[in-house]
Design a protein around this motif. Structure first.
Motif, PDB file in Angstrom:
ATOM      1  N   ASP A   1       9.833  38.963 -36.759  1.00 29.41           N
ATOM      2  CA  ASP A   1      10.845  39.846 -37.860  1.00 29.41           C
ATOM      3  C   ASP A   1      11.465  40.480 -37.061  1.00 29.41           C
ATOM      4  OD1 ASP A   1      12.023  40.618 -40.488  1.00 29.41           O
ATOM      5  OD2 ASP A   1      10.356  42.257 -40.170  1.00 29.41           O
TER       6      ASP A   1
ATOM      7  N   ASP B   1      13.867  43.660 -38.435  1.00 26.78           N
ATOM      8  CA  ASP B   1      13.654  45.013 -38.894  1.00 26.78           C
ATOM      9  C   ASP B   1      12.832  45.343 -39.618  1.00 26.78           C
ATOM     10  OD1 ASP B   1      16.633  45.930 -38.884  1.00 26.78           O
ATOM     11  OD2 ASP B   1      17.152  44.215 -39.590  1.00 26.78           O
ATOM     12  N   ASN B   2      11.824  47.198 -38.704  1.00 25.96           N
ATOM     13  CA  ASN B   2      10.503  48.193 -39.148  1.00 25.96           C
ATOM     14  C   ASN B   2       9.353  47.427 -39.122  1.00 25.96           C
ATOM     15  OD1 ASN B   2      11.720  49.744 -40.508  1.00 25.96           O
ATOM     16  ND2 ASN B   2      11.218  49.551 -42.371  1.00 25.96           N
ATOM     17  N   THR B   3      10.029  46.496 -38.036  1.00 25.59           N
ATOM     18  CA  THR B   3       9.233  45.026 -37.464  1.00 25.59           C
ATOM     19  C   THR B   3       9.068  46.099 -35.695  1.00 25.59           C
ATOM     20  OG1 THR B   3       8.655  44.128 -38.530  1.00 25.59           O
ATOM     21  CG2 THR B   3       8.058  43.126 -36.426  1.00 25.59           C
TER      22      THR B   3
ATOM     23  N   ASP C   1       5.642  40.712 -39.010  1.00 22.69           N
ATOM     24  CA  ASP C   1       6.227  40.913 -39.916  1.00 22.69           C
ATOM     25  C   ASP C   1       5.472  42.112 -41.103  1.00 22.69           C
ATOM     26  OD1 ASP C   1       8.885  38.682 -41.250  1.00 22.69           O
ATOM     27  OD2 ASP C   1       8.418  41.086 -42.335  1.00 22.69           O
ATOM     28  N   ASP C   2       6.956  43.017 -41.281  1.00 22.05           N
ATOM     29  CA  ASP C   2       6.048  44.127 -41.833  1.00 22.05           C
ATOM     30  C   ASP C   2       6.047  43.650 -43.415  1.00 22.05           C
ATOM     31  OD1 ASP C   2       9.316  43.903 -41.941  1.00 22.05           O
ATOM     32  OD2 ASP C   2       8.875  45.698 -43.249  1.00 22.05           O
TER      33      ASP C   2
END
Ligand SMILES: [Mg+2]
Length: 245
Positions: free
Chosen positions: A17, A19-21, A179-180
């Motif tokens: 992933d 974003d934010n990962t 993934d987050d």
């Protein structure tokens, strides 16, 4: 090997992933994104409360606010992309991390191919990968095609099936994934993806569907359903030693 896919690459795939990962939630990019999406709803003539309510409702029902907007309002998804993701000051918020680049370089490319799997449109995904200096490390990108009517996104099974089709891999057990979003990881696991990891930064806050969410340690979900939880991507070296040099 399936006779339908004679040219299938025998290697596994690691799906990241974005974003934010690949960058920390401490960058507050999700907050900046949430503000822009809120402004977009307000720009449709909604008052602030109604905008917040619909933003959250669409996110909850459709996985992405944009999917609700395209269904229920006459909007151009490319206009949304330009005004929301396109105006994020990413150059000020993220920077290349040599440690992360080394992690990618240490993935054994004789064993795995490396792809990104995002719920963003390709423009945003490519911008992030470029700023993080990871463009050359990612062999393929599966993104939400905002221009396609009724497009799918994680955690919908169709999205993962399409991703596998795009990457020409037929055996889900050969998929590694980090993934987050717990939902995204659980969905992949349910589809038989073999090595699913939840990236989770306890103590930080993210914004989902316009609502702020604090990431707290929940011992009940830790390692639930055989999904490992990590707070540093370096831990992948220990979890997946077979695919690192
Ligand atoms: Mg994410």
């Amino acid at each position: 090997m399936s006779p339908d896919i004679p040219d299938e690459d025998p290697r596994s795939i690691v799906w990241f992933d974005i974003d934010n990962t690949l960058y920390s939630a401490s960058t507050k990019i999700s907050q900046a994104m949430g503000q822009r999406i809120h402004a977009y709803f307000v720009g449709l003539g909604l008052d602030k409360d109604k905008a917040s309510e619909l933003h959250h409702a669409y996110y909850t029902q459709y996985g992405l606010a944009l999917r609700g907007l395209t269904r229920h309002h006459d909007i151009d998804p490319m206009d949304f992309d330009r005004k929301c993701d396109g105006t994020l000051p990413l150059d000020d918020l993220i920077k290349p991390d040599p440690r992360l680049r080394k992690l990618f370089q240490d993935l054994d490319r004789t064993q795995v191919r490396v792809w990104a799997l995002t719920n963003a449109y390709k423009n945003h995904a490519q911008r992030v990968l470029k700023i993080l200096d990871l463009e050359d490390q990612i062999e393929g990108l599966v993104y939400c095609d905002y221009q396609q009517i009724g497009f799918t996104c994680k955690p919908e099974p169709d999205y993962y099936h399409n991703a596998m089709k795009q990457a020409n891999i037929s055996d889900p057990s050969k998929c590694y994934f980090v993934d987050d979003s717990r939902l995204n990881v659980t969905s992949a696991k349910e589809l038989g993806w073999g090595h699913c990891v939840h990236f989770y930064e306890v103590g930080l806050e993210t914004v989902e569907g316009g609502k702020t969410k604090k990431l707290v340690r929940d011992t009940n979900t830790n390692d639930l359903e055989g999904i490992a939880q990590i707070s540093d991507l370096e831990e992948l070296r220990t979890l997946w030693p077979e695919i690192f040099i």
